[in-house]
Design an enzyme around this catalytic site. Structure first.
Site, mmCIF file in Angstrom:
data_model
loop_
_atom_site.group_PDB
_atom_site.id
_atom_site.type_symbol
_atom_site.label_atom_id
_atom_site.label_comp_id
_atom_site.label_asym_id
_atom_site.label_seq_id
_atom_site.Cartn_x
_atom_site.Cartn_y
_atom_site.Cartn_z
ATOM 1 N N LEU A 12 -6.645 109.401 40.239
ATOM 2 C CA LEU A 12 -6.309 109.560 38.817
ATOM 3 C C LEU A 12 -7.369 110.388 38.080
ATOM 4 O O LEU A 12 -7.127 110.905 37.002
ATOM 5 C CB LEU A 12 -6.152 108.200 38.130
ATOM 6 C CG LEU A 12 -5.105 107.230 38.685
ATOM 7 C CD1 LEU A 12 -4.863 106.102 37.694
ATOM 8 C CD2 LEU A 12 -3.796 107.910 39.008
ATOM 9 N N GLY B 212 -5.972 114.047 39.244
ATOM 10 C CA GLY B 212 -5.133 113.514 38.174
ATOM 11 C C GLY B 212 -4.760 114.500 37.079
ATOM 12 O O GLY B 212 -4.184 114.104 36.066
ATOM 13 N N LYS C 75 -5.405 101.507 23.526
ATOM 14 C CA LYS C 75 -4.044 101.537 24.089
ATOM 15 C C LYS C 75 -3.312 100.192 24.011
ATOM 16 O O LYS C 75 -2.083 100.166 23.962
ATOM 17 C CB LYS C 75 -4.076 102.030 25.540
ATOM 18 C CG LYS C 75 -4.381 103.510 25.644
ATOM 19 C CD LYS C 75 -4.244 103.997 27.076
ATOM 20 C CE LYS C 75 -4.662 105.464 27.159
ATOM 21 N NZ LYS C 75 -4.371 106.048 28.472
ATOM 22 N N SER D 142 -6.083 117.163 25.135
ATOM 23 C CA SER D 142 -4.724 117.085 24.576
ATOM 24 C C SER D 142 -4.424 118.172 23.532
ATOM 25 O O SER D 142 -3.306 118.701 23.522
ATOM 26 C CB SER D 142 -4.473 115.693 24.004
ATOM 27 O OG SER D 142 -4.386 114.769 25.060
#
Ligand code: ATR
Length: 287
Positions: free
Chosen positions: A227, A250, A71, A22
């Site tokens: 994924l 993914g 999450k 990220s």
């Protein structure tokens, strides 16, 4: 970009966070788009998510991503939650608002954008979905919301698929998810399906693992979407291709979940050209 008094900070909370891609996504975007923003990983210890979110708020962080294992746990620390994220029961993006954070789930919209960018259609489709864990549950919900005709959810533990099906079907108000035991793939009618691989089976270093190894399944798949993106080509993808189907990993889902988070934080629309540049950079990490 020079860090100065006006620099905004975003980041990732999770545990572990050391292998995240990220920062590459967001720091590349801020450079390409000329935003004064940095993105950094924050490892958060078990039991300290609430403190971490309160601290982020106090420090005026613009936004956070949330990864495994927080999450769902993070939801109780939010001021507000988007409806899609609430229905999925998982949040991966926090956006600063007055007095706290609003939670979103960009994983699923990211998957949808990734599929759309490859020309894959969900609306009206018959879909085979492998898995019934956190990721597969969210995929099931996405497929139901985006108009899938039927989603055959195959799982090793059939009871988990039954629970997910019951919840998703109730939420969307139609019997779209059909729970099945993995071995019952032989009962699927002879037609071509879109198949989504939503289990953790095949993830590096276990690259030779696959949930179902039988050619009879792969003959029924026109398109396979895994994924997983590490390895670049999973065994599931290889089997789909060997039987004449198209297969995707993914990585574009990872890309677009980040793009959508970035758009939420900055109130911008990221041009497709910039998304492609980030994608090439991410891809360079694997091939
Ligand atoms: P995630 O959040 O990545 O979805 P998860 O909630 O732990 O992770 O779910 C993992 C999924 O992979 C489940 O569908 C799990 O099947 P079970 O519900 O039967 O446990 C599936 N899975 C994991 N290891 C598996 C294996 N060796 N064979 C078949 N399915 C497996």
């Amino acid at each position: 970009m020079e860090i100065n008094g006006k620099t905004r900070t975003c980041g990732l909370i999770g545990n572990p966070v050391e292998h995240t891609l990220s920062p590459m996504i967001h720091n590349t975007l801020s450079k390409l788009l000329g935003h004064n923003l940095v993105y950094v990983p924050f490892p958060v210890e078990q039991g300290r998510v609430d403190t971490a979110v309160a601290g982020a708020d106090a420090l005026n962080l613009l936004g956070l991503n949330v990864t495994v294992p927080y999450k769902s746990e993070v939801i109780k620390s939010l001021r507000e939650i988007d409806e899609l994220a609430e229905n999925i029961g998982a949040v991966n993006t926090l956006v600063k608002t007055d007095g706290g954070y609003k939670g979103y789930n960009t994983d699923m919209e990211g998957l949808y954008r990734a599929m759309t960018s490859e020309g894959i259609v969900i609306d009206g489709e018959q879909i085979i979905l492998l898995g019934a864990g956190g990721a597969a549950r969210a995929v099931a919900y996405l497929c139901a919301v985006k108009g899938a005709d039927k989603v055959y959810m195959l799982n090793r533990t059939v009871g988990k698929a039954e629970t997910v099906a019951e919840e998703v079907n109730r939420t969307v108000g139609r019997e779209v998810i059909v729970p099945m035991a993995t071995e019952d793939y032989t009962k699927l009618s002879d037609r071509k399906y879109l198949a989504i691989q939503g289990t953790s089976v095949g993830l590096a270093p276990h690259t030779e693992d696959v949930v179902i190894d039988d050619a009879a399944l792969y003959e029924k798949i026109h398109t396979g979407f895994d994924l997983i993106y590490n390895p670049w080509e999973t065994k599931f993808m290889r089997l789909v291709k060997e039987h004449g189907g198209n297969a995707y990993n993914g990585l574009k889902m990872l890309l677009y979940q980040g793009i959508i988070a970035y758009e939420l934080w900055n109130g911008v629309s990221v041009p497709e050209e910039s998304a492609q540049m980030v994608y090439e950079k991410l891809k360079g990490h694997f091939v």
